[in-house]
Design an enzyme around this catalytic site. Structure first.
Site, mmCIF file in Angstrom:
data_model
loop_
_atom_site.group_PDB
_atom_site.id
_atom_site.type_symbol
_atom_site.label_atom_id
_atom_site.label_comp_id
_atom_site.label_asym_id
_atom_site.label_seq_id
_atom_site.Cartn_x
_atom_site.Cartn_y
_atom_site.Cartn_z
ATOM 1 N N HIS A 198 5.196 6.289 8.161
ATOM 2 C CA HIS A 198 5.358 5.310 9.226
ATOM 3 C C HIS A 198 6.791 5.392 9.754
ATOM 4 O O HIS A 198 7.731 5.632 8.998
ATOM 5 C CB HIS A 198 5.207 3.876 8.719
ATOM 6 N N HIS B 297 0.232 5.773 1.036
ATOM 7 C CA HIS B 297 -0.669 6.764 1.627
ATOM 8 C C HIS B 297 0.119 8.019 1.947
ATOM 9 O O HIS B 297 1.353 8.018 1.906
ATOM 10 C CB HIS B 297 -1.332 6.200 2.892
ATOM 11 N N CYS C 101 5.083 -0.098 14.776
ATOM 12 C CA CYS C 101 4.812 0.899 13.743
ATOM 13 C C CYS C 101 4.160 2.111 14.389
ATOM 14 O O CYS C 101 3.070 2.012 14.952
ATOM 15 C CB CYS C 101 3.899 0.320 12.668
ATOM 16 N N HIS D 11 4.918 0.277 0.038
ATOM 17 C CA HIS D 11 5.669 -0.473 1.043
ATOM 18 C C HIS D 11 4.980 -1.782 1.386
ATOM 19 O O HIS D 11 3.752 -1.901 1.321
ATOM 20 C CB HIS D 11 5.892 0.359 2.312
ATOM 21 N N GLU E 91 0.834 -1.209 0.000
ATOM 22 C CA GLU E 91 0.000 0.000 0.000
ATOM 23 C C GLU E 91 0.862 1.250 0.000
ATOM 24 O O GLU E 91 2.094 1.177 0.157
ATOM 25 C CB GLU E 91 -0.887 0.010 1.260
HETATM 26 MN MN MN Z 1 1.159 1.581 5.557
#
Ligand code: MN
Length: 152
Positions: free
Chosen positions: A72, A68, A120, A106, A66
């Site tokens: 992270h 975004h 995370c 990632h 994914e």
């Molecule tokens: Mn992610």
């Protein structure tokens, strides 16, 4: 103890579980973009803008591929595996730190023989992840290292 108040100290039990933290196994269906992964939210504090989760994959499992807008900050806490970051595939091992910038594709994959877990850190307020379209996936697979990684 006042039961109205949250516990400020929650003990480690064993096997990557903690008191007062529920473990949420991700449901899997035929088209699942993730495999054999569970999620525990360790910190979600009203006074903080971020939260800290612990994800764990069974041997050979993987997180969702994914991207975004939110970033992270990841630390591998258990095991070894491989990390896809954009067009880069890197081996990762326990205690390695991974920065995942905005809009970077990632995915993390556990090695075949052992589970892999990672912490995370993420913003509480965040956008929904995007999954790759068939066209984007084909474009990513033009890179042979990425294609090999995605083939598992
Ligand atoms: Mn992610």
């Amino acid at each position: 103890m006042d039961s109205e108040k949250p516990d400020l100290v929650r003990a480690f039990r064993s096997n990557y579980r903690w008191d007062g933290v529920s473990c949420q196994p991700y449901k899997e269906d035929g088209s699942a973009p993730f495999k054999d992964i569970s999620r525990q939210v360790l910190f979600h504090e009203p006074d903080m803008g971020c939260e800290l989760r612990y994800f764990e994959m069974d041997a050979g499992g993987h997180s969702t591929l994914e991207r975004h807008e939110h970033a992270h900050a990841v630390m591998i806490l258990r095991g070894n595996g491989t990390c896809l970051l954009g067009d880069t595939v890197r081996p990762v091992r326990t205690f390695d730190l991974i920065s995942i910038p905005a809009w970077t594709w990632h995915q993390l994959r556990a090695n075949a023989g052992e589970p892999m877990g990672f912490l995370c850190m993420v913003n509480q307020q965040r956008d929904r992840p995007q999954l790759p379209t068939a066209e984007q996936l084909a474009s990513m697979k033009a890179n042979s290292a990425v294609a090999e990684f995605l083939a598992g």
